[in-house]
Design an enzyme around this catalytic site. Structure first.
Site, PDB file in Angstrom:
ATOM      1  N   GLU A 144       0.826  -1.213   0.000  1.00 10.35           N
ATOM      2  CA  GLU A 144       0.000   0.000   0.000  1.00 10.35           C
ATOM      3  C   GLU A 144       0.858   1.261   0.000  1.00 10.35           C
ATOM      4  O   GLU A 144       0.637   2.210   0.751  1.00 10.35           O
ATOM      5  CB  GLU A 144      -0.964  -0.010   1.188  1.00 10.35           C
TER       6      GLU A 144
ATOM      7  N   GLU B 135     -13.309  -2.180  11.469  1.00  6.10           N
ATOM      8  CA  GLU B 135     -13.168  -1.389  10.247  1.00  6.10           C
ATOM      9  C   GLU B 135     -14.219  -1.744   9.186  1.00  6.10           C
ATOM     10  O   GLU B 135     -14.889  -0.871   8.648  1.00  6.10           O
ATOM     11  CB  GLU B 135     -11.761  -1.600   9.665  1.00  6.10           C
TER      12      GLU B 135
ATOM     13  N   ASP C  48      -8.677  -8.791   3.448  1.00  7.42           N
ATOM     14  CA  ASP C  48      -8.465  -7.704   4.405  1.00  7.42           C
ATOM     15  C   ASP C  48      -9.641  -7.565   5.371  1.00  7.42           C
ATOM     16  O   ASP C  48     -10.448  -6.647   5.228  1.00  7.42           O
ATOM     17  CB  ASP C  48      -8.258  -6.392   3.623  1.00  7.42           C
TER      18      ASP C  48
HETATM   19  C1  GCU Z   1      -6.411  -2.009   5.623  1.00 13.61           C
HETATM   20  C2  GCU Z   1      -6.726  -0.670   6.219  1.00 13.61           C
HETATM   21  C3  GCU Z   1      -5.544   0.251   6.216  1.00 13.61           C
HETATM   22  C4  GCU Z   1      -4.352  -0.450   6.859  1.00 13.61           C
HETATM   23  C5  GCU Z   1      -4.097  -1.762   6.171  1.00 13.61           C
HETATM   24  C6  GCU Z   1      -3.025  -2.580   6.857  1.00 13.61           C
HETATM   25  O1  GCU Z   1      -6.231  -1.877   4.250  1.00 13.61           O
HETATM   26  O2  GCU Z   1      -7.794  -0.100   5.514  1.00 13.61           O
HETATM   27  O3  GCU Z   1      -5.887   1.401   6.914  1.00 13.61           O
HETATM   28  O4  GCU Z   1      -3.243   0.355   6.781  1.00 13.61           O
HETATM   29  O5  GCU Z   1      -5.264  -2.544   6.197  1.00 13.61           O
HETATM   30  O6  GCU Z   1      -3.390  -3.506   7.561  1.00 13.61           O
HETATM   31  O7  GCU Z   1      -1.854  -2.317   6.683  1.00 13.61           O
END
Ligand code: GCU
Length: 721
Positions: free
Chosen positions: A323, A430, A402
């Site tokens: 990410e 979440e 996720d």
């Molecule tokens: C999810 C979440 C993010 C978080 C990511 C992770 O995608 O939405 O906010 O950073 O998980 O676990 O690294």
């Protein structure tokens, strides 16, 4: 994740805003008439309410004195906690002493210390680290209650267990009980940012940070550590996995040391999330290549400095090549290289590095039907099995995507044989209603932990694998993303705290049933009024299925607004982008074909016996069907219903159940405190409205795509767009 929201979502959010305002009004109305002794939820399950005289009488034989052995700060904490709990629950003041008992006493100390007093008193089995023994026994001529353990932390856990028994009016006469933790790692992660905001936190701002600094007043941090210790949690990573580079500034280490000081009396180790690029980004090295000796030296010095200030520091969590975070791929290195350079710096001090397996490409080409984000963790980490140092732990999310409302277990749990593993569960809701909806996650976690991977034809449930019980890895266990905040009741919703409690209890003993866990929690949190206990237990236990039924049935995956808030319905947002949370719904059908035969071959990552469960459409359990198969809307489920009719029915039934929660809650007025009665009532009313929003959004969406009207005439009266 943040992208423009599709128009459907805009229409939905308007309605949600209205509901939010109604809920806010109700909530603030509930907050107005606070009494001085108002029940705020701050004490969570450690309320220690006064027992009635009759119930208190059954503890008359509890010794009036506590004796602490040794000079451990944690054992002193245990002594103080016992004194506090007994005073509040039984109205008795225990006297505190040290050394040898001079009257009937509760003796608190490690086994080694106990043996200096009474060398022949031994537990019936060897105590693992943090395991404890509660034993009624004659010691030096007195009737004593012994709370002993192999570590001082275990003594504290034993005291909490004793107090929990009293709070739930259980007998403590003739105690002889050994409790052992299932795994050494029982940690929470907090996703707190240094600016005081919490990523995916729904209980207010950070209890640790504000405005780029550690808070001056850390009393909440100490209270949090107390809550954690009471359920056996022994480590806490205090900052976001998307780590701010500033966390490793020398000045910040000096500040975080104060948080470690607040944790220490409760036996909770502090840990930090760190960015792999730190050597370059913070200190101006021209590289962060994990195989460069200068980088190794940088980590060594940094870690030495941390341990100089925080001698019981736990270690690091690393999110890399994920990410948008930088990672070893920058230098053509692999994840084991990255984990090991940090592990080697921590090793001499006894620290560990948790290296997250949540690594995937968020720019996947959605046109390619063979692409599959679910495969990423296994593809990235399975080839590295055996390459990680023995103080590195691969931290694996429970499912391959996720934290969705339903996912199969990650095949990576079975894909690492010679590598430490920890399972990452998400306590903060979440994708499961963000603490505005009731969703007790313990039943889901139990399904994951009990899932049999059938490795080599043996019974190998996920809980065995993560605890290192199968291949005897040196360490492993459980990590929960908690994200408590400054809200008085920690998570924003009193009922959501059952998830934090449940995580700790399962990490200690995954064999506990969801029923046992929720019953403990309800009694400790709300008292033992039979109607309250029965109602709250039943609501909690059904809540995951209810939430699933009006949000994402049949394992469809993300129908929520994935590119925005991860909360509202937004099924269209999943598709046609690189995030890879696709459900592949089109006019012909719905679901991801992940089979080996015709799909992405994700199924092939499981051991053969598990592949059999999912590969053939006809065998696949209904609740996972759309995760593994793309089917026509009129495909008949095992239940006999068509997929589309199931979606309609499930959403209508789910919304009705959400409305039932309100009706079930109302009779509790007068049976529990007014504050939490009204707060929860407002939340449940809001949830009932939101369930209708979800129902209509998903039913209309699937009708527009499929063109198949609802056999019961509720959906499909409007034109198909
Ligand atoms: C999810 C979440 C993010 C978080 C990511 C992770 O995608 O939405 O906010 O950073 O998980 O676990 O690294």
């Amino acid at each position: 994740m943040c992208m423009a929201e599709p128009s459907l979502v805009h229409r939905m959010t308007k309605r949600c805003w209205y509901l939010a305002v109604v809920a806010a009004v109700l909530t603030s109305a509930a907050a107005v008439p606070l009494r001085v002794d108002a029940e705020t939820g701050a004490e969570a399950w450690l309320r220690y309410s006064a027992l009635g005289p009759q119930a208190a009488k059954s503890y008359d034989r509890l010794p009036a004195r506590t004796v602490a052995l040794g000079d451990s700060a944690v054992v002193r904490t245990a002594q103080q906690e016992l004194t506090r709990g007994v005073a509040q629950m039984l109205g008795r003041t225990l006297s505190a002493g040290a050394g040898s008992p001079s009257e009937n006493s509760v003796i608190l100390g490690t086994l080694a210390e106990l043996h200096s007093l009474t060398p022949t008193l031994n537990p019936p089995q060897e105590l693992r680290a943090d395991g404890y023994w509660l034993k009624s026994s004659r010691v030096r001529g007195f009737d004593c209650l012994v709370v002993t353990a192999s570590t001082d932390r275990g003594v504290l856990y034993g005291v909490f267990a004793l107090l929990s028994k009293i709070a739930r009016a259980e007998s403590i006469a003739a105690l002889a009980e050994v409790q052992q933790p299932y795994a050494p790692i029982r940690w929470v992660n907090q996703w707190d940012n240094l600016n005081g905001r919490i990523e995916r936190g729904y209980g207010g701002p950070s209890i640790f940070f504000a405005d780029g600094r550690v808070r001056d007043d850390l009393s909440r941090a100490g209270q949090y550590a107390r809550l954690l210790a009471s359920i056996g949690i022994n480590g806490c990573t205090i900052n976001n996995v998307n780590a701010d580079l500033g966390i490793l500034d020398d000045a910040m280490i000096t500040q975080t040391r104060r948080i470690a000081d607040a944790f220490r009396p409760w036996g909770v180790q502090l840990a930090l999330s760190v960015d792999l690029s730190s050597p370059k980004a913070i200190d101006g090295l021209d590289t962060f290549d994990p195989l460069d000796p200068r980088v190794a030296e940088w980590w060594r010095k940094k870690v030495d400095e941390i341990y100089r200030q925080i001698p019981d520091f736990g270690g690091f969590v690393v999110k890399a090549d994920s990410e948008g975070r930088l990672g070893p791929s920058t230098y053509g290195r692999n994840h084991a290289d990255a984990a090991n350079v940090i592990a080697r710096a921590l090793k001499p001090h006894g620290g560990v590095v948790f290296y997250r397996a949540f690594v995937y490409n968020h720019h996947l080409d959605w046109h390619d039907l063979k692409n599959d984000r679910a495969k990423a963790a296994f593809d990235n980490f399975h080839p590295l099995d055996g390459a990680f140092d023995d103080n590195a732990i691969v931290q694996i999310k429970n499912g391959p995507i996720d934290f969705q409302v339903r996912e199969p277990v990650s095949p990576l749990f079975g894909g690492l044989r010679r590598t430490n593993e920890a399972i990452e569960l998400q306590i903060t809701q979440e994708y499961t209603g963000q603490q505005k909806h009731l969703c007790f996650l313990v039943p889901m976690w139990k399904e994951v932990l009990d899932f049999d991977m059938h490795l080599d034809g043996n019974t190998t449930p996920v809980k065995h694998l993560v605890a290192g019980r199968v291949s005897h890895r040196p360490t492993g266990g459980f990590v929960g993303v908690a994200n408590v905040g400054m809200d008085t009741n920690w998570m924003g919703s009193p009922l959501a705290m059952a998830n934090l409690y449940g995580f700790g209890r399962l990490a200690w003993d995954p064999g506990l049933s969801a029923e046992t866990i929720v019953d403990e929690w309800t009694r400790l949190t709300f008292g033992s009024d039979p109607l309250a206990v029965q109602t709250i237990n039943a609501m909690q236990l059904s809540s995951w299925h209810v939430y699933e039924s009006y949000t994402g049935p049949l394992g469809a995956g993300t129908l929520t607004n994935i590119t925005g808030n991860h909360y509202d319905p937004g099924p269209e947002s999943s598709e046609e982008n690189g995030w890879g949370q696709w459900h592949r719904a089109d006019r012909a059908g719905i679901g991801m074909d992940r089979t080996v035969a015709t799909g992405t071959a994700f199924v092939g990552q499981y051991p053969p016996a598990v592949q059999k469960l999912y590969e053939a459409m006809a065998e696949c359990p209904d609740n996972m069907l759309l995760f593994f198969h793309h089917v026509p809307y009129t495909y008949a489920l095992h239940s006999g219903k068509t997929v589309v009719q199931h979606v309609y029915d499930s959403h209508y039934e789910g919304a009705e159940h959400a409305a039932d929660f309100v009706a079930e809650w109302k009779p509790l007025e007068g049976h529990i405190d007014e504050e939490r009665y009204r707060d929860t009532l407002a939340r449940l009313q809001y949830q009932a409205g939101e369930a209708v929003v979800w129902r209509d959004a998903i039913c209309n969406w699937i009708y527009r795509l499929s063109g198949v009207p609802d056999a019961k005439g509720r959906v499909g009266r409007g034109p198909r767009q």
